[in-house]
Design an enzyme around this catalytic site. Structure first.
Site, PDB file in Angstrom:
ATOM      1  N   ARG A  99      10.403 -32.788 -24.911  1.00  0.00           N
ATOM      2  CA  ARG A  99       9.400 -31.903 -24.860  1.00  0.00           C
ATOM      3  C   ARG A  99       8.686 -33.244 -25.996  1.00  0.00           C
ATOM      4  NH1 ARG A  99       4.447 -30.337 -22.929  1.00  0.00           N
ATOM      5  NH2 ARG A  99       3.399 -28.572 -23.954  1.00  0.00           N
ATOM      6  N   THR A 372      -0.768 -33.831 -14.613  1.00  0.00           N
ATOM      7  CA  THR A 372       1.521 -33.723 -14.716  1.00  0.00           C
ATOM      8  C   THR A 372       2.521 -34.398 -13.667  1.00  0.00           C
ATOM      9  OG1 THR A 372       1.297 -32.548 -16.307  1.00  0.00           O
ATOM     10  CG2 THR A 372       3.428 -32.136 -15.684  1.00  0.00           C
ATOM     11  N   THR A 390       5.180 -35.299 -18.097  1.00  0.00           N
ATOM     12  CA  THR A 390       3.260 -35.597 -17.852  1.00  0.00           C
ATOM     13  C   THR A 390       2.877 -36.173 -20.031  1.00  0.00           C
ATOM     14  OG1 THR A 390       1.100 -33.773 -18.449  1.00  0.00           O
ATOM     15  CG2 THR A 390       3.447 -33.044 -19.699  1.00  0.00           C
ATOM     16  N   SER A 444       4.076 -24.432 -19.541  1.00  0.00           N
ATOM     17  CA  SER A 444       4.159 -24.165 -18.438  1.00  0.00           C
ATOM     18  C   SER A 444       4.376 -24.499 -17.480  1.00  0.00           C
ATOM     19  CB  SER A 444       2.436 -23.835 -17.393  1.00  0.00           C
ATOM     20  OG  SER A 444       1.540 -23.527 -18.731  1.00  0.00           O
ATOM     21  N   GLY A 464      -0.219 -29.564 -12.339  1.00  0.00           N
ATOM     22  CA  GLY A 464      -1.436 -28.623 -12.664  1.00  0.00           C
ATOM     23  C   GLY A 464      -1.296 -27.283 -13.433  1.00  0.00           C
TER      24      GLY A 464
HETATM   25  O1  DON Z   1       2.665 -28.455 -20.493  1.00  0.00           O
HETATM   26  C1  DON Z   1       2.359 -28.431 -19.931  1.00  0.00           C
HETATM   27  O2  DON Z   1       2.448 -27.252 -19.774  1.00  0.00           O
HETATM   28  C2  DON Z   1       0.808 -29.614 -19.573  1.00  0.00           C
HETATM   29  N1  DON Z   1       1.015 -30.089 -20.616  1.00  0.00           N
HETATM   30  C3  DON Z   1       0.613 -29.628 -18.378  1.00  0.00           C
HETATM   31  C4  DON Z   1       0.198 -30.155 -18.017  1.00  0.00           C
HETATM   32  C5  DON Z   1       0.213 -30.915 -16.462  1.00  0.00           C
HETATM   33  O3  DON Z   1      -0.044 -30.211 -16.062  1.00  0.00           O
HETATM   34  C6  DON Z   1      -1.193 -31.158 -15.999  1.00  0.00           C
HETATM   35  N2  DON Z   1      -1.967 -31.742 -14.852  1.00  0.00           N
HETATM   36  N3  DON Z   1      -2.286 -30.805 -14.134  1.00  0.00           N
END
Ligand code: DON
Length: 563
Positions: A99, A372, A390, A444, A464
């Site tokens: 991350r 993502t 992502t 998430s 998502g």
């Molecule tokens: O880490 C996360 O939860 C978000 N940055 C994820 C972003 C994401 O899933 C965008 N897609 N729709």
């Protein structure tokens, strides 16, 4: 004799009926031994070819990840971050956290104006939205621990793809056109992403090919040091951002113990903090475990109600308690303790919705679910890898590093810029997820692996934003409770509730009118706008005969490849 003929005829009819229903069942790609499912056919094929060459799931992970950075720039990346959950053929399991982190110069109030209000767009667009990238560090951690083929063989397909070009799909052409203005606003030169790309065009990325070559030749240092790092830091500085060489050099990916729990004779292994995914998934599944879920019709009022109420409670905990455990104390064990979870569900009633304590009045931003990306891999040796990665929102911060051809993330928006103020996914947070130097923002993303009787059963994950957790949850339930095949499960309509705002988001046209009307009469708010799709699940199911079935989400250009 007549009787025997009749019985025989009846059995034939039965067999015919069975074949007929079987034929109607949606079945994904079936492979004998190994499979990769990802957001792009090119990437799945590259990963699968590595497996066919004798590489393992980790070799394929590296090749697939890098290919997605080229073929799927909306989310695939070398300057974003992500999580990997793995299960080896011998049953050992673990996770890798790559991350992004807040830069050293980041601080709690960095997105607030002099009056203490959140400055719109600062955590989502441009150089200030960027977290210190983790993907390349992650890839080299994986390679050192588990890789078997020469690294150059794993990265070369991505280099070739970048140099020779990818074919733009309809979805990509539309996405790039939507993002055009943002690319223009954020960068001080004309990036290759802002041309009028049409379906069928060949999109070449020469600067990215050269960056990948530096990574091939110098390893991790080919990204975090030397020429690539110079390109990155110089451009960020030019645009007024705060990431330094020290930030890049200090970045480390971290192996973490997974969250593992049982659900009705299955073992679920998933991502711990800094992803909220594992804790929330455990809370929600444990909340509904006492119920005979499969007795409720799939996506019926009762099914939606039960899951919504479990989700509501879990997301409320997420907002309050969860953040980077290296910085804040999080009562993880208490949060997934069965007594605690049962107590939380005690005031659940079939007769009416439990209102969320506060209903957000804010507008829910429209977003798609292709921002993502997730890929699932099972190799011919029985190892399994589940990775979600992502740039955060589509094309991240829209900053394209001048001279180096790659896009920087806008992951800083996953922090809580100010307590109670929702981020781009409508998620609120508190102190636990406040910004601090070198802290990881709460995620998430929920890459997950399911086992039954000590054997691999399913590899699953999705993009998502906040809906990731509930899309993974619904696919687990589709398979465990409703005995669906993988593609059938992925295709099913999905819904989502995240405590605040107090609404059930539903994929339009996915739920029947009677169900919706009944839910509304019980006090639920149904919302079908803005979330045209919820998640884009790419998963693999191990069938009873040992073969693999891919579930590649038709909501996007996703594809399975295998042998
Ligand atoms: O880490 C996360 O939860 C978000 N940055 C994820 C972003 C994401 O899933 C965008 N897609 N729709």
């Amino acid at each position: 004799m007549k009787k025997i003929i009749l019985v025989f005829a009846f059995s034939l009819l039965l067999i015919n009926c069975k074949t007929a229903t079987k034929k109607e069942k949606i079945i994904g790609l079936i492979a004998e031994k190994a499979m990769v499912v990802s957001a792009r056919e090119e990437a799945s094929k590259i990963g699968s070819a590595i497996l066919q060459k004798g590489g393992n799931a980790y070799d394929a992970m590296i090749a697939t990840h890098l290919a997605l950075a080229v073929a799927y720039p909306v989310a695939g990346n070398i300057a974003g971050g992500g999580f990997m959950v793995y299960r080896n053929a011998d049953g050992t399991k673990g996770t890798l956290d790559f991350r992004e982190k807040a830069p050293l110069a980041a601080h709690k109030d960095m997105y607030l104006d002099s009056l203490g209000n959140v400055i719109e767009g600062r955590s989502t667009f441009g150089a200030n939205a960027v977290g210190v990238p983790g993907s390349i560090a992650g890839i080299f951690e994986v390679y050192q621990k588990f890789g078997t083929l020469p690294f150059k063989d794993l990265i070369q397909p991505a280099i070739d793809l970048a140099r020779n070009g990818i074919t733009i799909t309809k979805n990509q052409s539309e996405g790039l056109s939507d993002a055009k203005k943002a690319f223009q606003a954020v960068n001080n030169y004309e990036t290759i992403f802002e041309k009028d790309w049409k379906k069928g065009d060949v999109f070449k990325q020469e600067e990215l090919a050269q960056t990948l070559e530096r990574i091939r030749d110098f390893g991790k240092d080919g990204f975090y040091k030397g020429e690539t790092a110079n390109f990155l830091v110089n451009y960020i500085t030019e645009l007024g951002g705060i990431i330094t060489h020290e930030d890049l050099e200090k970045y480390r990916a971290v192996w973490r113990n997974p969250i593992t729990f049982a659900y009705k004779n299955h073992t679920i292994t998933t991502m711990p903090l800094p992803s909220s995914g594992g804790i929330c998934l455990a809370q929600i599944l444990k909340s509904i475990e006492p119920y005979d879920v499969s007795k409720y019709e799939h996506n019926s009022t009762k099914y939606v109600q039960l899951i919504t109420e479990a989700e509501r409670r879990s997301y409320a905990d997420r907002a309050h308690y969860l953040g980077d455990v290296d910085f804040v104390k999080v009562p993880v064990d208490s949060l997934i303790d069965l007594n605690y979870i049962n107590k939380r569900m005690r005031n659940f009633s079939w007769d009416k919705a439990t209102p969320s304590s506060e209903v957000s009045q804010g507008n829910i931003l429209g977003y798609e679910s292709d921002q993502t990306t997730h890929y699932s891999i099972v190799d011919q040796f029985g190892n399994a890898v589940s990775v979600t990665t992502t740039l955060n929102t589509g094309y991240g911060s829209k900053v394209v590093v001048k001279g180096a051809g790659f896009i920087l993330n806008n992951e800083m928006d996953d922090f809580s810029s100010k307590p109670g103020v929702p981020n781009v996914y409508g998620l609120v947070g508190t102190k636990a997820n406040a910004i601090a130097a070198e802290k990881r923002m709460l995620s998430s993303m929920t890459p997950t692996i399911v086992e039954k009787d000590g054997k691999l059963k399913m590899v699953v994950g999705t993009p998502g934003g906040s809906t990731i957790i509930t899309s993974v949850l619904q696919n687990i339930l589709n398979v465990i409770e409703y005995d669906m095949g993988m593609q059938e499960s992925v295709d099913k309509a999905r819904f989502h509730h995240q405590w605040l705002p107090d609404i059930i988001r539903m994929e339009p046209n996915g739920f029947d009118k009677i169900t919706k009307t009944k839910l509304e009469s019980l006090g639920y708010y149904i919302y079908e706008k803005n979330s045209l799709i919820i998640g884009k699940v790419d998963a693999i199911l191990v069938l009873p005969n040992g073969k693999l079935e891919g579930g590649a989400d038709k909501r996007g250009d996703d594809a399975a490849a295998g042998f």
